[in-house]
Write an enzyme that holds these catalytic residues in place. Structure first.
Site, PDB file in Angstrom:
ATOM      1  N   SER A   1       0.696  -1.452  -0.157  1.00 20.84           N
ATOM      2  CA  SER A   1       0.081  -0.168   0.185  1.00 20.84           C
ATOM      3  C   SER A   1       0.955   1.322  -0.409  1.00 20.84           C
ATOM      4  O   SER A   1       2.251   1.339   0.970  1.00 20.84           O
ATOM      5  CB  SER A   1      -0.953   0.141   1.284  1.00 20.84           C
ATOM      6  OG  SER A   1      -1.603   1.320   1.581  1.00 20.84           O
TER       7      SER A   1
ATOM      8  N   SER B   1       3.309   2.175  -2.316  1.00 24.82           N
ATOM      9  CA  SER B   1       3.909   1.611  -3.051  1.00 24.82           C
ATOM     10  C   SER B   1       3.928   2.436  -4.673  1.00 24.82           C
ATOM     11  O   SER B   1       4.435   2.636  -5.470  1.00 24.82           O
ATOM     12  CB  SER B   1       4.323   0.571  -3.516  1.00 24.82           C
ATOM     13  OG  SER B   1       2.660  -0.132  -4.091  1.00 24.82           O
ATOM     14  N   GLY B   2       2.713   2.689  -4.916  1.00 23.64           N
ATOM     15  CA  GLY B   2       3.084   3.786  -6.690  1.00 23.64           C
ATOM     16  C   GLY B   2       1.877   2.986  -7.490  1.00 23.64           C
ATOM     17  O   GLY B   2       1.552   3.029  -8.684  1.00 23.64           O
TER      18      GLY B   2
ATOM     19  N   SER C   1      -1.500   2.431  -7.726  1.00 21.82           N
ATOM     20  CA  SER C   1      -3.230   2.910  -8.960  1.00 21.82           C
ATOM     21  C   SER C   1      -2.211   4.585  -9.674  1.00 21.82           C
ATOM     22  O   SER C   1      -2.739   4.361 -10.796  1.00 21.82           O
ATOM     23  CB  SER C   1      -3.705   3.434  -7.272  1.00 21.82           C
ATOM     24  OG  SER C   1      -4.662   2.522  -7.423  1.00 21.82           O
ATOM     25  N   THR C   2      -1.242   4.658  -9.205  1.00 22.23           N
ATOM     26  CA  THR C   2      -0.488   5.866 -10.194  1.00 22.23           C
ATOM     27  C   THR C   2      -0.104   5.272 -10.817  1.00 22.23           C
ATOM     28  O   THR C   2      -0.453   6.074 -12.448  1.00 22.23           O
ATOM     29  CB  THR C   2       0.334   6.945  -8.783  1.00 22.23           C
ATOM     30  OG1 THR C   2      -0.211   7.078  -7.737  1.00 22.23           O
ATOM     31  CG2 THR C   2       1.124   7.953  -9.629  1.00 22.23           C
TER      32      THR C   2
ATOM     33  N   ASP D   1      -8.892  -1.725  -4.212  1.00 27.33           N
ATOM     34  CA  ASP D   1      -9.773  -0.979  -3.849  1.00 27.33           C
ATOM     35  C   ASP D   1     -11.777  -0.453  -4.613  1.00 27.33           C
ATOM     36  O   ASP D   1     -12.672  -0.612  -3.888  1.00 27.33           O
ATOM     37  CB  ASP D   1      -8.757   0.208  -3.663  1.00 27.33           C
ATOM     38  CG  ASP D   1      -8.106   0.147  -3.120  1.00 27.33           C
ATOM     39  OD1 ASP D   1      -8.320  -0.972  -1.739  1.00 27.33           O
ATOM     40  OD2 ASP D   1      -7.587   1.597  -1.939  1.00 27.33           O
TER      41      ASP D   1
ATOM     42  N   ARG E   1     -13.532  -3.589  -4.467  1.00 27.14           N
ATOM     43  CA  ARG E   1     -14.569  -4.499  -3.193  1.00 27.14           C
ATOM     44  C   ARG E   1     -15.773  -3.522  -3.494  1.00 27.14           C
ATOM     45  O   ARG E   1     -16.563  -3.825  -2.402  1.00 27.14           O
ATOM     46  CB  ARG E   1     -13.329  -3.920  -2.086  1.00 27.14           C
ATOM     47  CG  ARG E   1     -12.822  -4.810  -2.041  1.00 27.14           C
ATOM     48  CD  ARG E   1     -11.581  -4.655  -0.986  1.00 27.14           C
ATOM     49  NE  ARG E   1     -11.068  -5.922  -0.770  1.00 27.14           N
ATOM     50  CZ  ARG E   1     -11.262  -7.345   0.030  1.00 27.14           C
ATOM     51  NH1 ARG E   1     -11.973  -7.303   0.322  1.00 27.14           N
ATOM     52  NH2 ARG E   1     -10.631  -7.957  -0.074  1.00 27.14           N
TER      53      ARG E   1
ATOM     54  N   ILE F   1      -2.159  -5.196  -3.686  1.00 32.90           N
ATOM     55  CA  ILE F   1      -1.712  -5.852  -3.415  1.00 32.90           C
ATOM     56  C   ILE F   1      -0.597  -7.073  -3.876  1.00 32.90           C
ATOM     57  O   ILE F   1      -0.266  -7.213  -3.554  1.00 32.90           O
ATOM     58  CB  ILE F   1      -2.124  -5.488  -1.511  1.00 32.90           C
ATOM     59  CG1 ILE F   1      -2.250  -3.332  -1.007  1.00 32.90           C
ATOM     60  CG2 ILE F   1      -0.398  -5.297  -0.743  1.00 32.90           C
ATOM     61  CD1 ILE F   1      -2.486  -3.824  -0.438  1.00 32.90           C
ATOM     62  N   SER F   2      -1.831  -7.899  -3.605  1.00 35.85           N
ATOM     63  CA  SER F   2      -1.731  -9.105  -4.170  1.00 35.85           C
ATOM     64  C   SER F   2      -0.523  -9.958  -3.098  1.00 35.85           C
ATOM     65  O   SER F   2       0.134 -10.136  -4.318  1.00 35.85           O
ATOM     66  CB  SER F   2      -1.956  -8.809  -5.562  1.00 35.85           C
ATOM     67  OG  SER F   2      -1.435  -8.497  -6.120  1.00 35.85           O
TER      68      SER F   2
END
Lengths: 207, 207
Positions: free
Chosen positions: B39, B41-42, B44-45, B67, B70, B110-111
């Site tokens: 979480s 770590s970038g 989504s960016t 996210d 969900r 994240i997996s």
């Protein structure tokens, strides 16, 4: 990520490329064509014919087939009532993602209960959910019996089979109804043409 | 449809428009870019920047964000170990569908467990699953803490938080690893460029 509950600490990320941009790239508008009807009513045939027709016009569509998805996304679901509902819910959610991606998503499922179909409809702007009712008589479907399932159901080897010992709730608000004319079932290309005309008329085949 | 078991009486319908034809229409090859990491770590960016870069080159991609899902497909899942595994399994199955549809599907989760990621990889031809490891130090991610979750985890208000009291299993076989250079995190555009170069080099950006 959290133990505080299902939706706690979950954030929504806005992504810079949106549906409108993808639609412009594809020159079409994303939507869900939801084909419902008895087993053997011709849902899969219509889905495939429609996909072929759209492709020939340069449009990107994708078929979500209820049977096929039970080998993958929904392989951990059975046929108990709550599993059937969850099966349809997941397909509805995935169809919504495909529509958001800009595709014309063709979902083909018996989806016998009105409330399950309406839940899927409610996931999208109403105009983007096009319910297509394959209104074919049970006798026709049972006569075709392409998978031999009616025979098993009549013999009591399958319980809870739609149309035999489980109800099919006909749509009350479908956008397109396909049925026999003078006792003859229209050709798949004719039925697909009706759906394409609807999509074209509603502006889905351009961005 | 049947009570005989999960996969009994389920048939597979071959649909006439196949992946190859959709890929030709899109002038690209469908694949899954799977971004994994802590979480903050970038992920989504990178997913968004990559989607933007691909779009600017005329390619159709779609981001599946852990996210976001969900709130929809996976809203009936919590954070117990079996729910996390099911969460990732469903995203993997949907990513597979998008790749089959011809899209470059960017999954951002994240997996944390290797076996869950490898299960998703196994759904596709190996070359079509491109694992991108955001290999950023915990201190960097925790310093960013964009959602305030590390703070909650450190305070014991979130249990089982990846990197704090639950492990992150680094990939041993990822296609792309992104990390700091001389203690500096590369710009998102630089990281996205690395992925685009990979995709281009492997032939995914043409049919």
């Amino acid at each position: 990520m959290a133990t505080l509950g299902n939706s706690a600490n979950i954030f929504w990320h806005e992504c810079p490329v949106g549906q409108a941009e993808r639609q412009k790239l594809l020159n079409q508008k994303g939507c869900v064509v939801w084909i419902t009807g008895l087993s053997g009513s011709g849902k899969s045939t219509l889905a495939c014919t429609l996909g072929r027709e759209l492709h020939s016009r340069g449009h990107l569509s994708y078929v979500l087939d209820g049977d096929n998805l039970r080998h993958g996304l929904n392989k951990n679901l059975g046929f108990a009532p709550e599993d059937r509902t969850e099966n349809i819910r997941r397909v509805g959610e995935v169809a919504k993602l495909f529509a958001d991606a800009g595709l014309i998503c063709i979902a083909s499922l018996i989806s016998p209960y009105r409330k399950d179909r309406d839940s899927c409809r409610a996931l999208l702007p109403d105009a983007n959910f096009i319910e297509v009712f394959m209104n074919m008589p049970l006798s026709l479907c049972e006569g075709r019996d392409p998978k031999g399932l009616y025979k098993l159901a009549r013999a009591g080897k399958i319980k809870g089979f739609t149309g035999i010992d489980d109800p099919y709730e006909a749509p009350s608000n479908c956008e397109i109804e396909l049925r026999q004319i003078n006792g003859v079932c229209p050709a798949p290309s004719e039925m697909a043409g009706k759906v394409v005309s609807y999509l074209d008329g509603k502006g889905f085949l351009q961005a």
